[in-house]
Design a protein around this motif. Structure first.
Motif, PDB file in Angstrom:
ATOM      1  N   GLY A 490      28.094  15.197  62.355  1.00  0.00           N
ATOM      2  CA  GLY A 490      29.135  15.209  63.713  1.00  0.00           C
ATOM      3  C   GLY A 490      30.382  15.604  63.475  1.00  0.00           C
ATOM      4  N   TRP A 491      30.804  14.968  62.106  1.00  0.00           N
ATOM      5  CA  TRP A 491      32.065  15.037  61.839  1.00  0.00           C
ATOM      6  C   TRP A 491      32.494  16.583  61.384  1.00  0.00           C
ATOM      7  CZ3 TRP A 491      35.387  11.402  63.318  1.00  0.00           C
ATOM      8  CH2 TRP A 491      36.844  11.601  62.617  1.00  0.00           C
ATOM      9  N   GLY A 492      31.461  17.246  61.069  1.00  0.00           N
ATOM     10  CA  GLY A 492      31.496  18.745  60.663  1.00  0.00           C
ATOM     11  C   GLY A 492      31.777  18.924  59.357  1.00  0.00           C
ATOM     12  N   THR A 493      31.497  17.955  58.293  1.00  0.00           N
ATOM     13  CA  THR A 493      31.793  18.208  56.995  1.00  0.00           C
ATOM     14  C   THR A 493      30.572  18.161  55.997  1.00  0.00           C
ATOM     15  OG1 THR A 493      32.296  15.547  56.796  1.00  0.00           O
ATOM     16  CG2 THR A 493      34.255  17.215  56.926  1.00  0.00           C
ATOM     17  N   ALA A 494      29.377  18.097  56.997  1.00  0.00           N
ATOM     18  CA  ALA A 494      28.135  18.088  55.962  1.00  0.00           C
ATOM     19  C   ALA A 494      27.782  19.383  55.398  1.00  0.00           C
ATOM     20  CB  ALA A 494      26.979  17.797  56.908  1.00  0.00           C
ATOM     21  N   ASP A 495      27.411  19.400  54.186  1.00  0.00           N
ATOM     22  CA  ASP A 495      27.030  20.646  53.424  1.00  0.00           C
ATOM     23  C   ASP A 495      25.815  20.473  52.677  1.00  0.00           C
ATOM     24  OD1 ASP A 495      26.532  23.128  51.927  1.00  0.00           O
ATOM     25  OD2 ASP A 495      28.968  23.035  51.297  1.00  0.00           O
ATOM     26  N   SER A 496      24.616  21.074  53.212  1.00  0.00           N
ATOM     27  CA  SER A 496      23.389  20.785  52.607  1.00  0.00           C
ATOM     28  C   SER A 496      23.477  20.978  51.117  1.00  0.00           C
ATOM     29  CB  SER A 496      22.282  21.384  53.178  1.00  0.00           C
ATOM     30  OG  SER A 496      22.288  22.627  53.546  1.00  0.00           O
ATOM     31  N   LYS A 497      24.064  22.021  50.634  1.00  0.00           N
ATOM     32  CA  LYS A 497      24.420  22.301  49.342  1.00  0.00           C
ATOM     33  C   LYS A 497      24.793  21.467  48.479  1.00  0.00           C
ATOM     34  CE  LYS A 497      26.886  26.274  49.668  1.00  0.00           C
ATOM     35  NZ  LYS A 497      27.284  26.129  51.325  1.00  0.00           N
ATOM     36  N   ASN A 498      25.627  20.600  48.910  1.00  0.00           N
ATOM     37  CA  ASN A 498      26.174  19.481  48.284  1.00  0.00           C
ATOM     38  C   ASN A 498      25.573  18.028  48.464  1.00  0.00           C
ATOM     39  OD1 ASN A 498      27.948  20.863  47.035  1.00  0.00           O
ATOM     40  ND2 ASN A 498      29.378  20.615  48.817  1.00  0.00           N
ATOM     41  N   TYR A 499      23.937  18.065  48.984  1.00  0.00           N
ATOM     42  CA  TYR A 499      23.423  16.890  49.337  1.00  0.00           C
ATOM     43  C   TYR A 499      23.379  15.865  48.212  1.00  0.00           C
ATOM     44  CZ  TYR A 499      19.714  13.448  50.321  1.00  0.00           C
ATOM     45  OH  TYR A 499      18.855  12.318  50.505  1.00  0.00           O
ATOM     46  N   LYS A 500      23.088  16.110  47.079  1.00  0.00           N
ATOM     47  CA  LYS A 500      23.049  15.283  45.826  1.00  0.00           C
ATOM     48  C   LYS A 500      24.346  14.491  45.897  1.00  0.00           C
ATOM     49  CE  LYS A 500      19.989  14.345  43.675  1.00  0.00           C
ATOM     50  NZ  LYS A 500      18.873  13.503  44.224  1.00  0.00           N
ATOM     51  N   GLU A 501      25.535  15.132  46.124  1.00  0.00           N
ATOM     52  CA  GLU A 501      26.688  14.429  45.982  1.00  0.00           C
ATOM     53  C   GLU A 501      26.721  13.466  47.260  1.00  0.00           C
ATOM     54  OE1 GLU A 501      30.689  13.478  47.454  1.00  0.00           O
ATOM     55  OE2 GLU A 501      29.143  14.889  48.446  1.00  0.00           O
ATOM     56  N   PHE A 502      26.469  13.833  48.405  1.00  0.00           N
ATOM     57  CA  PHE A 502      26.516  13.033  49.642  1.00  0.00           C
ATOM     58  C   PHE A 502      25.585  11.744  49.228  1.00  0.00           C
ATOM     59  CE2 PHE A 502      23.829  11.671  53.297  1.00  0.00           C
ATOM     60  CZ  PHE A 502      25.023  11.292  54.148  1.00  0.00           C
ATOM     61  N   GLU A 503      24.359  12.030  48.675  1.00  0.00           N
ATOM     62  CA  GLU A 503      23.170  11.019  48.485  1.00  0.00           C
ATOM     63  C   GLU A 503      24.086   9.919  47.381  1.00  0.00           C
ATOM     64  OE1 GLU A 503      19.969  11.621  45.597  1.00  0.00           O
ATOM     65  OE2 GLU A 503      18.758  11.396  47.420  1.00  0.00           O
ATOM     66  N   GLY A 504      24.898  10.246  46.552  1.00  0.00           N
ATOM     67  CA  GLY A 504      25.516   9.404  45.566  1.00  0.00           C
ATOM     68  C   GLY A 504      26.684   8.489  46.396  1.00  0.00           C
ATOM     69  N   ARG A 505      27.507   9.308  47.265  1.00  0.00           N
ATOM     70  CA  ARG A 505      28.120   8.392  48.134  1.00  0.00           C
ATOM     71  C   ARG A 505      27.390   7.317  49.042  1.00  0.00           C
ATOM     72  NH1 ARG A 505      30.601  11.785  51.766  1.00  0.00           N
ATOM     73  NH2 ARG A 505      29.766  13.821  51.087  1.00  0.00           N
ATOM     74  N   ILE A 538      -2.837  23.786  42.544  1.00  0.00           N
ATOM     75  CA  ILE A 538      -1.098  23.423  42.806  1.00  0.00           C
ATOM     76  C   ILE A 538      -0.545  22.615  41.884  1.00  0.00           C
ATOM     77  CG2 ILE A 538      -1.736  23.388  45.417  1.00  0.00           C
ATOM     78  CD1 ILE A 538      -2.551  20.451  45.104  1.00  0.00           C
ATOM     79  N   ALA A 539       0.600  22.196  42.075  1.00  0.00           N
ATOM     80  CA  ALA A 539       1.318  21.302  41.110  1.00  0.00           C
ATOM     81  C   ALA A 539       2.070  20.143  41.987  1.00  0.00           C
ATOM     82  CB  ALA A 539       2.240  21.990  40.261  1.00  0.00           C
ATOM     83  N   TYR A 540       2.336  19.248  41.580  1.00  0.00           N
ATOM     84  CA  TYR A 540       2.941  17.865  42.332  1.00  0.00           C
ATOM     85  C   TYR A 540       4.428  17.570  41.558  1.00  0.00           C
ATOM     86  CZ  TYR A 540       3.170  13.585  45.157  1.00  0.00           C
ATOM     87  OH  TYR A 540       3.439  12.723  46.014  1.00  0.00           O
ATOM     88  N   GLU A 541       5.354  17.965  42.602  1.00  0.00           N
ATOM     89  CA  GLU A 541       6.542  17.893  41.769  1.00  0.00           C
ATOM     90  C   GLU A 541       7.117  16.406  42.405  1.00  0.00           C
ATOM     91  OE1 GLU A 541      10.586  20.665  41.320  1.00  0.00           O
ATOM     92  OE2 GLU A 541      10.034  19.918  43.576  1.00  0.00           O
ATOM     93  N   LEU A 542       7.693  15.410  41.326  1.00  0.00           N
ATOM     94  CA  LEU A 542       8.171  14.314  41.622  1.00  0.00           C
ATOM     95  C   LEU A 542      10.001  14.364  41.441  1.00  0.00           C
ATOM     96  CD1 LEU A 542       5.520  12.073  39.997  1.00  0.00           C
ATOM     97  CD2 LEU A 542       5.583  12.852  42.333  1.00  0.00           C
ATOM     98  N   THR A 543      10.453  13.713  42.534  1.00  0.00           N
ATOM     99  CA  THR A 543      11.954  13.611  42.431  1.00  0.00           C
ATOM    100  C   THR A 543      12.241  12.120  42.867  1.00  0.00           C
ATOM    101  OG1 THR A 543      12.297  14.460  44.650  1.00  0.00           O
ATOM    102  CG2 THR A 543      12.328  15.942  42.944  1.00  0.00           C
ATOM    103  N   VAL A 544      13.389  11.742  42.160  1.00  0.00           N
ATOM    104  CA  VAL A 544      14.026  10.593  42.671  1.00  0.00           C
ATOM    105  C   VAL A 544      15.536  10.589  42.494  1.00  0.00           C
ATOM    106  CG1 VAL A 544      14.225   9.513  40.120  1.00  0.00           C
ATOM    107  CG2 VAL A 544      13.857   7.932  42.096  1.00  0.00           C
ATOM    108  N   SER A 545      16.223   9.808  43.245  1.00  0.00           N
ATOM    109  CA  SER A 545      17.629   9.762  43.429  1.00  0.00           C
ATOM    110  C   SER A 545      18.379   9.402  42.016  1.00  0.00           C
ATOM    111  CB  SER A 545      18.290   8.727  44.465  1.00  0.00           C
ATOM    112  OG  SER A 545      17.931   7.475  44.285  1.00  0.00           O
TER     113      SER A 545
END
Length: 754
Positions: A490-505, A538-545
């Motif tokens: 809503g603020w207009g500063t979200a950038d999905s390319k930088n999601y991991k950086e946002f996740e850290g915040r 198929i392959a099962y990819e696992l990810t974590v923060s």
């Protein structure tokens, strides 16, 4: 134009503070790091000329030692000082929410045009003070900030489950913390009427209670047998909450549902319906046929209700609902049919438009505007109405293109009653799958709009429906941390390319929520799984923060431990098995155990195409979901089902080479309360060239019904390169069912062949 000077005695430092970007949410439009650092003193001395309410809020939130002093007697001491001339950066006087913060080694300047801008600046300062609470030094920086969207909202349904005044205030505080400015208060529905209307006391005497409540998943059809209510807000309590919100610069938009979702009102005043009743507040969730009848006494009732609502709420917009209004009763009502003829209306959809037009005209006469869910577009939009686009983005697009304002709140991104993590390890939710990353990826301005049309997008809102949310701690769980992603969108500063950086915040913001004892979801710490096509299935990819080296997994059904296999890349799945995984840190389990069962067939991982795409709300994984080896859980409409409203499923699977098989299976789902119906029929075709297909099997409605949607068909010995399934949608929901006269939903999961 105002400038507030925040000054504290410090030790001067010219050392450049080489620090990462600050952990602010929503992130400002512009942050410029400077040399030096601001040392946080033991006591802050604030000017006594600062806006009182906002500064008191700051004092309470910060919890620091603060004293006030007459600014005319201060000469460079610890203080906030008003006014200071010669602004470095002028502020657009029309932008009420813009602010500037200049932090140097000796002082902090805040510049804002309004108390609202000052309040938003204080929210930023609070986050900076919290972030640097331990080291007591804030890097020098300049912040130039303002929101992109004027409407940044959160909704709360208090009808399915009620939340008291203190809880609603707490909810408003959460919005304020992350710079949201609109609270959509859903006050009436089939399951309860929650606002006192003095002219109609039976609305709360009768409509604010129900004899019992549905519990568990909808498919269980079980009830608690416990009376619920009476629960409602008095007008004095409403005024109290409005004042509380105003102090936090949040506008409350009340919602009074019409013409549908009216059972609670009809239980009190049955004469407002098309039939005689009797009625009672709904004990089930879903949509019901009995709605307000568009007769004069109904409009008199609604106008009187709106008079009291408008007198209470100062908001520009009044939300009048308008969604999910079945036309069954109107079709059978002689008065409604006569009204259609008299006003030359096309049909019952035209009658809904007539209804909304009349209400809008009345609300406009009181100096207010209406906003409604996107079904108010049916039959033609009222002249000055705004649209809240929830069924997808099309309602908002249509409104904007016709010069009407719209708030974007599509279910696929903005419904916080959906699952946010692995449904197997989450509390029971309504359905859907809307993780933090998906919320963060949303752009409220549809690509189909040009620059001029885009001006009609007021902003974005998330909705929290409470069928499965029985207490306020679960409210917290469902909105956090997704509210943080919404705030940045809503603020207009979200950038999905930088999601991991946002996740850290986000993770670093959890310290603040911990201090406040907020029950936020920790799904972000759990392992997320994604199925990928592979050369041998198929392959099962696992990810974590966190560090992926902490993932341990098993494929033999046993629970993972620190000595289990270390995750080093996607897990190959070439046969039916169960992958269990968990995250370990310092030898200890730090996440929930994730379990995924795979049922591998000859279609698993193969190329698949769909002629018609699923609804955006239920499209996670796209067509590949139908060949990913995962059988859908009938109790959880999360990640593993595709949902199609009013559309058939026509799926073509390419085996890659001629393949022998003799059995085909797939599942469809039935949940009529949510408008989900079993398939009407299904046909299976084969082809060797992908163009010419031959029918090899057909199944009808009775066979599907008898199988309860779990379809397993013997098709004889076949050998082909392609297989195509056509699964027919039930079409228009027949009378006597929830959502009658609307398009049925068709849910399909895995398509397999053996």
């Amino acid at each position: 134009m105002r400038r507030f000077l925040f000054m504290c005695s410090v030790i001067f430092s010219t050392v450049f503070h080489a620090q990462k970007k600050p952990d602010l949410i929503p992130y400002p439009q512009s942050v410029t790091m400077q040399k030096g650092k601001f040392i946080i003193p033991e006591t802050l001395i604030l000017s006594d000329k600062l806006p009182k309410e906002e500064t008191e809020y700051f004092k309470k939130r910060l919890g620091s030692r603060i004293k006030f002093q007459n600014s005319s007697k201060i000469e460079g001491a610890d203080m906030i000082y008003v006014p200071i001339p010669q602004l470095k950066t002028p502020i657009d006087p029309e932008h009420k929410e813009k602010y500037l913060i200049d932090i140097s080694s000796k002082r902090i300047f805040i510049t804002a045009n309004t108390n609202q801008g000052y309040f938003l600046a204080l929210q930023t300062l609070i986050q900076l003070f919290e972030e640097h609470k331990e080291d007591k030094e804030i890097p020098a920086m300049e912040i130039n900030d303002y929101p992109k969207f004027a409407w940044r909202g959160m909704h709360l349904d208090v009808c399915r489950h009620f939340f008291n005044v203190d809880e609603v205030k707490q909810y408003i505080d959460y919005l304020a913390m992350y710079k949201l400015n609109t609270f959509h208060w859903h006050l009436t529905d089939d399951q309860g009427w929650r606002i006192e209307i003095k002219k109609y006391p039976k609305l709360t005497q009768t409509g604010s209670k129900r004899k019992e409540s549905m519990i568990g998943a909808y498919v269980d059809n079980t009830f608690d047998g416990k009376p619920y209510g009476p629960y409602f807000y008095t007008q004095e309590q409403i005024k109290e909450v409005i004042k509380y919100a105003e102090q936090r610069h949040i506008t409350i938009v009340p919602e009074i549902e019409m013409p549908g979702h009216a059972l609670a009102a009809l239980s009190a005043y049955p004469e407002l319906a098309c039939t005689k009743g009797p009625f009672e507040s709904a004990t089930k969730w879903g949509v019901f046929d009995d709605v307000f009848c568009p007769k004069e006494e109904t409009f008199t009732f609604l106008e009187n209700v709106l008079d009291e609502v408008i007198a209470l709420f100062p908001s520009q917009y009044i939300h009048i609902g308008g969604d999910e209004c079945p036309k069954t009763r109107w079709k059978e009502c002689s008065h409604c049919q006569e009204l259609i003829k008299k006003n030359n209306l096309k049909d019952e959809h035209g009658l809904q438009s007539y209804f909304i037009h009349r209400i809008e005209k009345y609300v406009n006469s009181k100096g207010r505007k209406i906003i409604g869910w996107d079904e108010i577009l049916e039959g033609g939009l009222a002249p000055n109405a705004a649209v809240m686009s929830w069924t997808g983005v099309n309602g908002g697009i249509e409104a904007a293109k016709s010069g009407h304002f719209a708030v974007m709140t599509p279910g696929a991104y903005c419904y916080f009653d959906h699952y946010q993590g692995d449904p197997q390890s989450e509390p029971n939710a309504f359905g859907g799958f809307t993780p933090l990353e998906k919320v963060y990826s949303y752009d409220p301005v549809p690509a189909e709009l040009n620059a001029e049309q885009a001006k009609y997008i007021l902003g974005v809102q998330a909705n929290l429906w409470t069928e499965y949310i029985t207490g306020f701690k679960q409210v917290e769980y469902m909105i956090f941390p997704r509210l943080m992603a919404l705030s940045e969108v809503g603020w207009g500063t979200a950038d999905s390319k930088n999601y991991k950086e946002f996740e850290g915040r986000v993770i670093r913001q959890f310290k603040v929520l911990d201090k406040m004892k907020v029950n936020y979801a920790k799904s972000i710490y759990n392992i997320s799984g994604k199925v990928l096509p592979a050369s041998n299935g198929i392959a099962y990819e696992l990810t974590v923060s966190q560090n992926p080296e902490g993932i341990r997994y098993t494929t033999d059904g046993t629970e993972p431990s620190i000595s289990s296999q270390i995750y080093q890349g996607p897990v190959a799945v070439s046969k039916s098995l169960t992958v269990k995984s968990a995250y370990f840190e310092d030898g200890k389990l730090k996440s929930a155990v994730s379990s995924q069962e795979f049922t591998v067939s000859k279609t698993t991982g193969k190329k698949i195409t769909l002629e018609q795409q699923p609804s955006e709300n239920y499209s996670f994984g796209g067509a590949f979901t139908l060949v990913d080896g995962i059988i859908g859980n009938t109790r959880q409409l999360g990640k593993t089902w595709l949902g199609f409203q009013g559309k058939d499923v026509i799926a073509t699977i390419d085996f890659g080479q001629k393949t022998a098989f003799s059995e085909v299976y797939f599942n469809t789902l039935e949940n009529k309360g949510s408008w989900i119906h079993l398939a009407k029929s299904a046909q299976i075709f084969i082809s060797d060239d992908g163009t010419n297909f031959k029918l090899i099997k057909e199944i009808g409605e009775n066979e599907i019904l008898n199988s309860k949607g779990k379809i397993k068909l013997n098709v004889g010995n076949q050998n082909s390169k392609y297989i195509r399934l056509t699964i027919e949608n039930a079409g228009i929901i027949p009378a006597g069912n929830p959502g009658a006269d609307s398009k049925a939903w068709l849910f399909v999961d895995e398509i397999g062949a053996n």
